[in-house]
Design a protein around this motif. Structure first.
Motif, PDB file in Angstrom:
ATOM      1  N   SER A  83       0.845  -1.189   0.000  1.00 26.58           N
ATOM      2  CA  SER A  83       0.000   0.000   0.000  1.00 26.58           C
ATOM      3  C   SER A  83       0.882   1.241   0.000  1.00 26.58           C
ATOM      4  O   SER A  83       2.094   1.162   0.137  1.00 26.58           O
ATOM      5  CB  SER A  83      -0.915  -0.014   1.221  1.00 26.58           C
ATOM      6  N   GLY A  84       0.251   2.390  -0.142  1.00 24.18           N
ATOM      7  CA  GLY A  84       1.007   3.631  -0.203  1.00 24.18           C
ATOM      8  C   GLY A  84       0.970   4.390   1.103  1.00 24.18           C
ATOM      9  O   GLY A  84       0.500   3.896   2.124  1.00 24.18           O
ATOM     10  N   THR A  85       1.473   5.610   1.046  1.00 26.33           N
ATOM     11  CA  THR A  85       1.490   6.452   2.243  1.00 26.33           C
ATOM     12  C   THR A  85       1.446   7.913   1.839  1.00 26.33           C
ATOM     13  O   THR A  85       1.953   8.290   0.776  1.00 26.33           O
ATOM     14  CB  THR A  85       2.752   6.191   3.086  1.00 26.33           C
ATOM     15  N   THR A  86       0.831   8.719   2.671  1.00 24.97           N
ATOM     16  CA  THR A  86       0.904  10.167   2.495  1.00 24.97           C
ATOM     17  C   THR A  86       2.080  10.688   3.310  1.00 24.97           C
ATOM     18  O   THR A  86       2.616   9.979   4.162  1.00 24.97           O
ATOM     19  CB  THR A  86      -0.395  10.847   2.955  1.00 24.97           C
ATOM     20  N   THR A  87       2.487  11.905   3.048  1.00 25.93           N
ATOM     21  CA  THR A  87       3.668  12.425   3.754  1.00 25.93           C
ATOM     22  C   THR A  87       3.628  13.944   3.836  1.00 25.93           C
ATOM     23  O   THR A  87       2.989  14.612   3.011  1.00 25.93           O
ATOM     24  CB  THR A  87       4.954  11.979   3.040  1.00 25.93           C
ATOM     25  N   ILE A  88       4.304  14.451   4.857  1.00 27.63           N
ATOM     26  CA  ILE A  88       4.433  15.900   5.008  1.00 27.63           C
ATOM     27  C   ILE A  88       5.825  16.197   5.560  1.00 27.63           C
ATOM     28  O   ILE A  88       6.345  15.447   6.389  1.00 27.63           O
ATOM     29  CB  ILE A  88       3.329  16.464   5.922  1.00 27.63           C
ATOM     30  N   THR A  89       6.432  17.259   5.064  1.00 30.22           N
ATOM     31  CA  THR A  89       7.779  17.651   5.481  1.00 30.22           C
ATOM     32  C   THR A  89       7.754  19.107   5.928  1.00 30.22           C
ATOM     33  O   THR A  89       7.189  19.967   5.234  1.00 30.22           O
ATOM     34  CB  THR A  89       8.782  17.493   4.325  1.00 30.22           C
ATOM     35  N   VAL A  90       8.361  19.374   7.072  1.00 33.94           N
ATOM     36  CA  VAL A  90       8.449  20.740   7.586  1.00 33.94           C
ATOM     37  C   VAL A  90       9.924  21.109   7.727  1.00 33.94           C
ATOM     38  O   VAL A  90      10.680  20.393   8.377  1.00 33.94           O
ATOM     39  CB  VAL A  90       7.740  20.885   8.950  1.00 33.94           C
ATOM     40  N   LEU A  91      10.309  22.200   7.113  1.00 31.63           N
ATOM     41  CA  LEU A  91      11.686  22.692   7.189  1.00 31.63           C
ATOM     42  C   LEU A  91      11.669  24.110   7.718  1.00 31.63           C
ATOM     43  O   LEU A  91      10.961  24.974   7.193  1.00 31.63           O
ATOM     44  CB  LEU A  91      12.343  22.645   5.808  1.00 31.63           C
ATOM     45  N   ILE A  92      12.442  24.354   8.782  1.00 35.06           N
ATOM     46  CA  ILE A  92      12.528  25.688   9.370  1.00 35.06           C
ATOM     47  C   ILE A  92      13.947  26.212   9.192  1.00 35.06           C
ATOM     48  O   ILE A  92      14.906  25.592   9.663  1.00 35.06           O
ATOM     49  CB  ILE A  92      12.158  25.664  10.866  1.00 35.06           C
ATOM     50  N   MET A  96       3.421  24.395  16.795  1.00 40.03           N
ATOM     51  CA  MET A  96       2.673  23.851  15.672  1.00 40.03           C
ATOM     52  C   MET A  96       2.448  22.362  15.895  1.00 40.03           C
ATOM     53  O   MET A  96       3.205  21.689  16.602  1.00 40.03           O
ATOM     54  CB  MET A  96       3.391  24.090  14.338  1.00 40.03           C
ATOM     55  N   ILE A  97       1.377  21.876  15.301  1.00 41.32           N
ATOM     56  CA  ILE A  97       0.998  20.467  15.403  1.00 41.32           C
ATOM     57  C   ILE A  97       1.096  19.849  14.022  1.00 41.32           C
ATOM     58  O   ILE A  97       0.528  20.361  13.052  1.00 41.32           O
ATOM     59  CB  ILE A  97      -0.438  20.321  15.937  1.00 41.32           C
ATOM     60  N   ILE A  98       1.844  18.749  13.915  1.00 43.69           N
ATOM     61  CA  ILE A  98       1.956  17.988  12.678  1.00 43.69           C
ATOM     62  C   ILE A  98       1.241  16.656  12.919  1.00 43.69           C
ATOM     63  O   ILE A  98       1.607  15.921  13.837  1.00 43.69           O
ATOM     64  CB  ILE A  98       3.418  17.734  12.292  1.00 43.69           C
ATOM     65  N   THR A 127      -0.452   9.637  14.156  1.00 46.88           N
ATOM     66  CA  THR A 127       0.902  10.139  14.394  1.00 46.88           C
ATOM     67  C   THR A 127       0.806  11.641  14.623  1.00 46.88           C
ATOM     68  O   THR A 127       0.198  12.355  13.814  1.00 46.88           O
ATOM     69  CB  THR A 127       1.834   9.858  13.198  1.00 46.88           C
ATOM     70  N   VAL A 128       1.390  12.116  15.719  1.00 41.83           N
ATOM     71  CA  VAL A 128       1.339  13.540  16.040  1.00 41.83           C
ATOM     72  C   VAL A 128       2.712  13.998  16.533  1.00 41.83           C
ATOM     73  O   VAL A 128       3.352  13.312  17.333  1.00 41.83           O
ATOM     74  CB  VAL A 128       0.286  13.848  17.135  1.00 41.83           C
TER      75      VAL A 128
END
Length: 224
Positions: free
Chosen positions: A40-49, A143-145, A194-195
């Motif tokens: 199966s697949g997955t979604t993703t998010i990336t945060v760069l500061i 912030m909340i991811i 996941t948080v």
């Protein structure tokens, strides 16, 4: 040693976030074909500061919400099929009962190469991220991811209010993440959870005084 300063006209292009996402998706496809495995697949998010600049790259149903002095500010967009309808239909896809081609509840994701006709060149499911940029200010508290299972049972505002209250109690970002997951379970979330909580201040969020109370106090002082 002297500081080195580099001028970059387009920082998003310089960081090559979109290219990295597409390369990762292609690597998943190669691994799947070599191992003859279906996955199966997955979604993703990336945060760069970087200093005071924040970049959020998102593909799928994960979300980043910033708390700015108690106010919830959405830093990413969920890629639900109905929101991405134009590009889905442009690539020959369709939406059935809210699902992309009747299979997926997101329009962007890694992998899912095992679903015939959904992934690949000129197919409706893409891995290209949407990139947003913002500048942090002193009023930004945390912030909340979170992944989609968390946001299924929390609105942006309720998540910020809940996390803010917990941080005022213990000022522990790691414990706050656990608190948010526990509360999502209590609210009967049925998806992945996941948080990550990221705090921008050393002190806990200040207690906000309602504006009408502040005006009444000022009026009282003028009468003395």
């Amino acid at each position: 040693m002297e500081d080195e300063h580099v001028l970059v006209d387009d920082l998003e292009e310089y960081l090559a976030v979109q290219h990295a996402y597409l390369e990762t998706d292609a690597a998943f496809a190669n691994a799947c074909s070599l191992n003859n495995a279906l996955s199966s697949g997955t979604t993703t998010i990336t945060v760069l500061i970087l200093a005071r600049e924040i970049f959020v790259a998102n593909a799928g149903g994960c979300r980043v919400v910033l708390c700015r002095r108690g106010k919830a500010i959405e830093m990413s967009r969920d890629h639900k099929p109905h929101i991405e309808r134009s590009h889905i239909e442009a690539l020959g896809g369709y939406i059935y009962n809210g699902y992309l081609n009747g299979y997926l509840s997101v329009a962007r994701a890694f992998e899912n190469w095992h679903i015939e006709g959904l992934k690949g060149v000129n197919c409706p499911l893409i891995a290209e991220p949407e990139v947003r940029r913002a500048v942090l200010i002193p009023d930004d508290e945390f912030m909340i991811i979170g992944c989609d299972g968390f946001w299924d049972v929390f609105t942006n505002e309720s998540a910020v209010a809940f996390a803010r209250k917990r941080l005022q109690q213990h000022n522990d970002h790691e414990q706050c993440s656990h608190d948010l997951v526990d509360e999502a379970l209590r609210r009967c979330s049925s998806d992945n959870l996941t948080v990550v909580t990221v705090c921008f201040q050393k002190s806990p969020p200040p207690r906000l005084v309602p504006r009408f109370m502040a005006r009444r106090c000022m009026h009282f002082e003028k009468q003395l």
